[in-house]
Scaffold this motif. Structure first.
Motif, PDB file in Angstrom:
ATOM      1  N   TYR A   9       0.842  -1.208   0.000  1.00 23.21           N
ATOM      2  CA  TYR A   9       0.000   0.000   0.000  1.00 23.21           C
ATOM      3  C   TYR A   9       0.866   1.242   0.000  1.00 23.21           C
ATOM      4  O   TYR A   9       1.823   1.352   0.763  1.00 23.21           O
ATOM      5  CB  TYR A   9      -0.914   0.000   1.219  1.00 23.21           C
ATOM      6  N   ASN A  10       0.553   2.188  -0.880  1.00 26.31           N
ATOM      7  CA  ASN A  10       1.252   3.461  -0.942  1.00 26.31           C
ATOM      8  C   ASN A  10       0.263   4.553  -0.551  1.00 26.31           C
ATOM      9  O   ASN A  10      -0.650   4.862  -1.315  1.00 26.31           O
ATOM     10  CB  ASN A  10       1.799   3.712  -2.342  1.00 26.31           C
ATOM     11  N   PRO A  11       0.406   5.172   0.620  1.00 26.98           N
ATOM     12  CA  PRO A  11      -0.559   6.183   1.047  1.00 26.98           C
ATOM     13  C   PRO A  11      -0.536   7.452   0.197  1.00 26.98           C
ATOM     14  O   PRO A  11      -1.465   8.233   0.241  1.00 26.98           O
ATOM     15  CB  PRO A  11      -0.170   6.490   2.490  1.00 26.98           C
ATOM     16  N   LEU A  12       0.491   7.652  -0.600  1.00 28.61           N
ATOM     17  CA  LEU A  12       0.571   8.847  -1.445  1.00 28.61           C
ATOM     18  C   LEU A  12      -0.070   8.646  -2.811  1.00 28.61           C
ATOM     19  O   LEU A  12      -0.174   9.593  -3.577  1.00 28.61           O
ATOM     20  CB  LEU A  12       2.035   9.264  -1.609  1.00 28.61           C
ATOM     21  N   ASP A  13      -0.497   7.443  -3.136  1.00 24.90           N
ATOM     22  CA  ASP A  13      -1.118   7.153  -4.430  1.00 24.90           C
ATOM     23  C   ASP A  13      -2.629   7.367  -4.327  1.00 24.90           C
ATOM     24  O   ASP A  13      -3.390   6.449  -4.029  1.00 24.90           O
ATOM     25  CB  ASP A  13      -0.806   5.712  -4.846  1.00 24.90           C
TER      26      ASP A  13
ATOM     27  N   HIS B 265      -5.334   5.651  -7.230  1.00 25.79           N
ATOM     28  CA  HIS B 265      -5.836   4.280  -7.129  1.00 25.79           C
ATOM     29  C   HIS B 265      -6.210   3.953  -5.681  1.00 25.79           C
ATOM     30  O   HIS B 265      -6.022   2.838  -5.224  1.00 25.79           O
ATOM     31  CB  HIS B 265      -4.771   3.293  -7.614  1.00 25.79           C
ATOM     32  N   TYR B 266      -6.741   4.950  -4.960  1.00 22.09           N
ATOM     33  CA  TYR B 266      -6.939   4.797  -3.522  1.00 22.09           C
ATOM     34  C   TYR B 266      -7.788   3.598  -3.113  1.00 22.09           C
ATOM     35  O   TYR B 266      -7.306   2.761  -2.378  1.00 22.09           O
ATOM     36  CB  TYR B 266      -7.526   6.063  -2.903  1.00 22.09           C
ATOM     37  N   PRO B 267      -9.006   3.453  -3.545  1.00 23.07           N
ATOM     38  CA  PRO B 267      -9.769   2.341  -2.958  1.00 23.07           C
ATOM     39  C   PRO B 267      -9.194   0.985  -3.340  1.00 23.07           C
ATOM     40  O   PRO B 267      -9.161   0.068  -2.529  1.00 23.07           O
ATOM     41  CB  PRO B 267     -11.177   2.498  -3.512  1.00 23.07           C
ATOM     42  N   GLU B 268      -8.705   0.873  -4.572  1.00 21.23           N
ATOM     43  CA  GLU B 268      -8.225  -0.432  -5.032  1.00 21.23           C
ATOM     44  C   GLU B 268      -6.950  -0.855  -4.318  1.00 21.23           C
ATOM     45  O   GLU B 268      -6.812  -2.004  -3.900  1.00 21.23           O
ATOM     46  CB  GLU B 268      -7.976  -0.422  -6.550  1.00 21.23           C
ATOM     47  N   ASN B 269      -5.993   0.089  -4.171  1.00 23.65           N
ATOM     48  CA  ASN B 269      -4.707  -0.346  -3.621  1.00 23.65           C
ATOM     49  C   ASN B 269      -4.774  -0.646  -2.122  1.00 23.65           C
ATOM     50  O   ASN B 269      -4.108  -1.544  -1.652  1.00 23.65           O
ATOM     51  CB  ASN B 269      -3.599   0.660  -3.947  1.00 23.65           C
ATOM     52  N   ILE B 270      -5.603   0.057  -1.365  1.00 19.46           N
ATOM     53  CA  ILE B 270      -5.683  -0.280   0.065  1.00 19.46           C
ATOM     54  C   ILE B 270      -6.468  -1.572   0.271  1.00 19.46           C
ATOM     55  O   ILE B 270      -6.153  -2.380   1.137  1.00 19.46           O
ATOM     56  CB  ILE B 270      -6.271   0.874   0.907  1.00 19.46           C
ATOM     57  N   GLN B 271      -7.480  -1.807  -0.573  1.00 20.72           N
ATOM     58  CA  GLN B 271      -8.236  -3.057  -0.446  1.00 20.72           C
ATOM     59  C   GLN B 271      -7.366  -4.256  -0.799  1.00 20.72           C
ATOM     60  O   GLN B 271      -7.436  -5.295  -0.142  1.00 20.72           O
ATOM     61  CB  GLN B 271      -9.478  -3.014  -1.329  1.00 20.72           C
TER      62      GLN B 271
END
Length: 108
Positions: free
Chosen positions: A45-49, A52-58
């Motif tokens: 997970y990259n908090p600065l991205d 693609h927020y919902p997809e990358n944290i999920q």
């Protein structure tokens, strides 16, 4: 005396279900939040991205839960968690989709 006992019994009967559902909702500490963030970052997970927020944290949460599930399955006797999926029907292709639409109300 009997009326007092009945009143106490009714009061206990009304209070018992409430006590059974009581939960201890302790607030999460800053250290716990930081540890969760570190685990998610290690899982990709990259908090600065923000694009693609919902997809990358999920995806990172799924990886973390899979790792924790694998670690728990090694210590328990029940085996790994199974995540299944089922689909029904078939995919619509361009050749299968008709462009004809009959007239809805046609009077003679």
């Amino acid at each position: 005396m009997n009326a007092l006992i009945k009143q106490i019994a009714v009061a206990v009967a009304l209070v018992a279900p409430v006590a059974a559902f009581a939960q201890s909702n302790q607030p999460v500490t800053r250290a716990q939040v930081r540890a969760d963030l570190v685990r998610l970052e290690q899982a990709g997970y990259n908090p600065l991205d923000w694009l693609h927020y919902p997809e990358n944290i999920q995806a990172a949460e799924q990886r973390v839960s899979a790792q924790e599930g694998a670690a728990q399955s090694n210590t328990s006797g029940y085996g790994p968690a199974v995540q299944g999926a089922s689909q029904s029907g078939s995919a619509a292709t361009d050749s299968a989709v008709s462009t004809y639409s009959p007239p809805v109300y046609q009077h003679n």
